[in-house]
Scaffold this motif. Structure first.
Motif, PDB file in Angstrom:
ATOM      1  N   ARG A  11      33.803  36.646  54.275  1.00  0.00           N
ATOM      2  CA  ARG A  11      33.439  35.407  55.292  1.00  0.00           C
ATOM      3  C   ARG A  11      31.913  35.756  55.481  1.00  0.00           C
ATOM      4  O   ARG A  11      30.780  34.983  55.439  1.00  0.00           O
ATOM      5  CB  ARG A  11      33.771  35.254  56.141  1.00  0.00           C
ATOM      6  N   GLU A  12      31.399  37.361  55.897  1.00  0.00           N
ATOM      7  CA  GLU A  12      30.827  37.121  56.687  1.00  0.00           C
ATOM      8  C   GLU A  12      29.286  37.832  55.534  1.00  0.00           C
ATOM      9  O   GLU A  12      28.423  38.049  56.243  1.00  0.00           O
ATOM     10  CB  GLU A  12      30.359  39.546  57.449  1.00  0.00           C
ATOM     11  N   ASP A  13      30.010  38.427  53.777  1.00  0.00           N
ATOM     12  CA  ASP A  13      28.880  38.785  53.375  1.00  0.00           C
ATOM     13  C   ASP A  13      30.138  38.215  51.988  1.00  0.00           C
ATOM     14  O   ASP A  13      30.506  39.148  51.087  1.00  0.00           O
ATOM     15  CB  ASP A  13      28.872  40.119  53.285  1.00  0.00           C
ATOM     16  N   PRO A  14      29.368  36.533  50.922  1.00  0.00           N
ATOM     17  CA  PRO A  14      29.483  36.121  50.458  1.00  0.00           C
ATOM     18  C   PRO A  14      29.455  36.756  49.430  1.00  0.00           C
ATOM     19  O   PRO A  14      29.887  36.538  47.882  1.00  0.00           O
ATOM     20  CB  PRO A  14      29.771  34.415  50.386  1.00  0.00           C
ATOM     21  N   SER A  15      29.121  37.891  49.074  1.00  0.00           N
ATOM     22  CA  SER A  15      28.535  38.855  48.111  1.00  0.00           C
ATOM     23  C   SER A  15      29.711  39.451  47.554  1.00  0.00           C
ATOM     24  O   SER A  15      30.153  39.768  45.972  1.00  0.00           O
ATOM     25  CB  SER A  15      27.155  39.294  47.748  1.00  0.00           C
ATOM     26  N   GLN A  16      30.592  39.436  48.638  1.00  0.00           N
ATOM     27  CA  GLN A  16      32.190  40.459  47.995  1.00  0.00           C
ATOM     28  C   GLN A  16      32.807  39.730  47.561  1.00  0.00           C
ATOM     29  O   GLN A  16      33.282  38.521  48.955  1.00  0.00           O
ATOM     30  CB  GLN A  16      32.261  41.252  49.576  1.00  0.00           C
ATOM     31  N   VAL A  17      33.199  39.962  46.023  1.00  0.00           N
ATOM     32  CA  VAL A  17      34.120  38.561  45.835  1.00  0.00           C
ATOM     33  C   VAL A  17      35.535  39.297  45.695  1.00  0.00           C
ATOM     34  O   VAL A  17      35.327  39.758  44.688  1.00  0.00           O
ATOM     35  CB  VAL A  17      33.701  37.535  44.676  1.00  0.00           C
ATOM     36  N   ILE A  18      36.883  38.491  45.088  1.00  0.00           N
ATOM     37  CA  ILE A  18      37.636  39.283  45.120  1.00  0.00           C
ATOM     38  C   ILE A  18      38.301  37.859  44.328  1.00  0.00           C
ATOM     39  O   ILE A  18      38.076  37.285  44.181  1.00  0.00           O
ATOM     40  CB  ILE A  18      39.681  39.755  45.556  1.00  0.00           C
ATOM     41  N   LEU A  19      39.065  38.504  42.488  1.00  0.00           N
ATOM     42  CA  LEU A  19      39.571  37.837  41.789  1.00  0.00           C
ATOM     43  C   LEU A  19      40.705  37.948  40.886  1.00  0.00           C
ATOM     44  O   LEU A  19      40.666  38.777  41.515  1.00  0.00           O
ATOM     45  CB  LEU A  19      38.335  37.354  40.620  1.00  0.00           C
ATOM     46  N   ALA A  20      41.645  37.269  41.671  1.00  0.00           N
ATOM     47  CA  ALA A  20      42.809  37.378  41.268  1.00  0.00           C
ATOM     48  C   ALA A  20      43.207  36.472  39.748  1.00  0.00           C
ATOM     49  O   ALA A  20      43.413  35.201  40.004  1.00  0.00           O
ATOM     50  CB  ALA A  20      44.161  37.215  42.230  1.00  0.00           C
ATOM     51  N   GLU A  21      44.018  36.915  39.322  1.00  0.00           N
ATOM     52  CA  GLU A  21      44.307  36.083  37.824  1.00  0.00           C
ATOM     53  C   GLU A  21      45.948  36.484  37.681  1.00  0.00           C
ATOM     54  O   GLU A  21      46.796  37.393  37.900  1.00  0.00           O
ATOM     55  CB  GLU A  21      43.777  36.506  36.196  1.00  0.00           C
ATOM     56  N   TYR A  22      46.769  35.525  37.663  1.00  0.00           N
ATOM     57  CA  TYR A  22      47.927  35.522  37.732  1.00  0.00           C
ATOM     58  C   TYR A  22      48.563  36.089  38.487  1.00  0.00           C
ATOM     59  O   TYR A  22      50.121  36.452  38.608  1.00  0.00           O
ATOM     60  CB  TYR A  22      48.922  35.179  35.853  1.00  0.00           C
ATOM     61  N   GLY A  33      29.397  37.499  41.824  1.00  0.00           N
ATOM     62  CA  GLY A  33      30.328  37.375  41.235  1.00  0.00           C
ATOM     63  C   GLY A  33      29.527  37.554  39.542  1.00  0.00           C
ATOM     64  O   GLY A  33      30.498  36.890  38.817  1.00  0.00           O
ATOM     65  N   LYS A  34      28.065  38.688  39.778  1.00  0.00           N
ATOM     66  CA  LYS A  34      27.418  37.912  38.644  1.00  0.00           C
ATOM     67  C   LYS A  34      28.224  39.447  37.518  1.00  0.00           C
ATOM     68  O   LYS A  34      28.338  39.392  36.323  1.00  0.00           O
ATOM     69  CB  LYS A  34      26.010  38.425  38.614  1.00  0.00           C
ATOM     70  N   SER A  35      28.362  40.170  38.355  1.00  0.00           N
ATOM     71  CA  SER A  35      29.176  41.359  37.426  1.00  0.00           C
ATOM     72  C   SER A  35      31.027  41.875  38.317  1.00  0.00           C
ATOM     73  O   SER A  35      30.699  41.694  39.298  1.00  0.00           O
ATOM     74  CB  SER A  35      28.431  42.775  37.695  1.00  0.00           C
ATOM     75  N   TRP A  36      31.695  42.134  37.536  1.00  0.00           N
ATOM     76  CA  TRP A  36      33.092  42.360  38.344  1.00  0.00           C
ATOM     77  C   TRP A  36      33.492  43.650  36.972  1.00  0.00           C
ATOM     78  O   TRP A  36      33.501  44.695  36.683  1.00  0.00           O
ATOM     79  CB  TRP A  36      33.849  41.080  37.005  1.00  0.00           C
ATOM     80  N   GLN A  37      34.396  44.543  38.356  1.00  0.00           N
ATOM     81  CA  GLN A  37      34.888  45.510  38.028  1.00  0.00           C
ATOM     82  C   GLN A  37      36.214  45.389  38.519  1.00  0.00           C
ATOM     83  O   GLN A  37      37.045  44.731  39.476  1.00  0.00           O
ATOM     84  CB  GLN A  37      34.483  46.631  39.703  1.00  0.00           C
ATOM     85  N   GLU A  38      37.125  45.280  37.511  1.00  0.00           N
ATOM     86  CA  GLU A  38      38.495  45.425  37.363  1.00  0.00           C
ATOM     87  C   GLU A  38      38.891  46.210  38.757  1.00  0.00           C
ATOM     88  O   GLU A  38      39.295  47.497  38.393  1.00  0.00           O
ATOM     89  CB  GLU A  38      39.351  45.811  35.764  1.00  0.00           C
ATOM     90  N   GLU A  39      40.028  45.918  38.948  1.00  0.00           N
ATOM     91  CA  GLU A  39      41.060  47.127  39.913  1.00  0.00           C
ATOM     92  C   GLU A  39      42.919  47.632  39.539  1.00  0.00           C
ATOM     93  O   GLU A  39      43.278  46.421  39.627  1.00  0.00           O
ATOM     94  CB  GLU A  39      41.267  46.304  41.417  1.00  0.00           C
ATOM     95  N   PRO A  40      42.940  48.590  38.346  1.00  0.00           N
ATOM     96  CA  PRO A  40      44.186  47.841  37.412  1.00  0.00           C
ATOM     97  C   PRO A  40      44.469  49.347  38.835  1.00  0.00           C
ATOM     98  O   PRO A  40      46.207  48.720  38.604  1.00  0.00           O
ATOM     99  CB  PRO A  40      43.820  49.034  36.430  1.00  0.00           C
TER     100      PRO A  40
END
Length: 195
Positions: A11-22, A33-40
């Motif tokens: 909320r305080e910095d919308p450049s920080q995003v998490i994406l969860a798939e399934y 969201g221009k570039s993404w880092q996978e978090e295995p």
């Protein structure tokens, strides 16, 4: 019942995003969201649990909380719980609630970022110490909880949406004191008057 894709902004910095798939594949972005880092490592830390709700702490982008379900054979008797990290995913901790019930939704108080609020079928469960102890605020009889939100402007103001079991209608309740007492609005809530 995990959504195919969930995306959460800090909320305080919308450049920080998490994406969860399934609920088991996690990606982070620090550039809207221009570039993404996978978090295995996150998937490994979750073990047999899958996330179905997830959010950042309002005042700390390193604290992330996920509502999880044991649907992939986690070595635990708990079907539901929380996964909590306070260092942006370097370390995760599984937290049980006092009851084994699905967590319908979670929220964190903007005034008190240590205050995590979970809504289950038997009411609200609140922890101020990341799951070491819990307070319980029951909901009304014959309520089927759907969702709740804590106001960003007033952390004591909660909105609670529920269905009544007989007849099945949506209703709204509002608390001005952090869930201790409620004003119930018995008129049916429809999509039209929720806008």
């Amino acid at each position: 019942f995990q959504p195919a894709l969930m995306m959460y902004e800090y909320r305080e910095d919308p450049s920080q995003v998490i994406l969860a798939e399934y609920g088991i594949f996690f990606y982070t972005s620090s550039d809207y969201g221009k570039s993404w880092q996978e978090e295995p490592d996150w998937r490994e830390a979750f073990g047999g649990y899958s996330a179905y709700d997830l959010l950042y702490s309002p005042n700390d982008q390193n604290t992330i909380i996920a509502a999880v379900v044991n649907d992939r054979g986690a070595d635990s008797e708990s079907e539901y719980g929380l996964m909590i990290t306070r260092d942006h995913g370097d370390n995760w901790k599984f937290v049980e609630l006092p009851v084994i019930e699905k967590i319908e939704t979670i929220d964190i108080s903007s005034a008190d970022p240590n205050k995590i609020i979970c809504l289950t079928e038997s009411g609200f469960y609140i922890t101020r110490d990341y799951g070491s102890s819990w307070e319980h605020f029951p909901v009304g009889e014959n309520h089927i909880p759907m969702r709740f939100d804590v106001s960003n402007q007033n952390s004591n103001k909660w909105l609670y949406l529920y269905k009544s079991s007989e007849p099945t209608e949506k209703h709204l309740a509002i608390s001005q004191d952090g869930g201790s007492s409620w004003t119930f609005y018995n008129d049916e809530i429809t999509k039209t008057n929720l806008r």
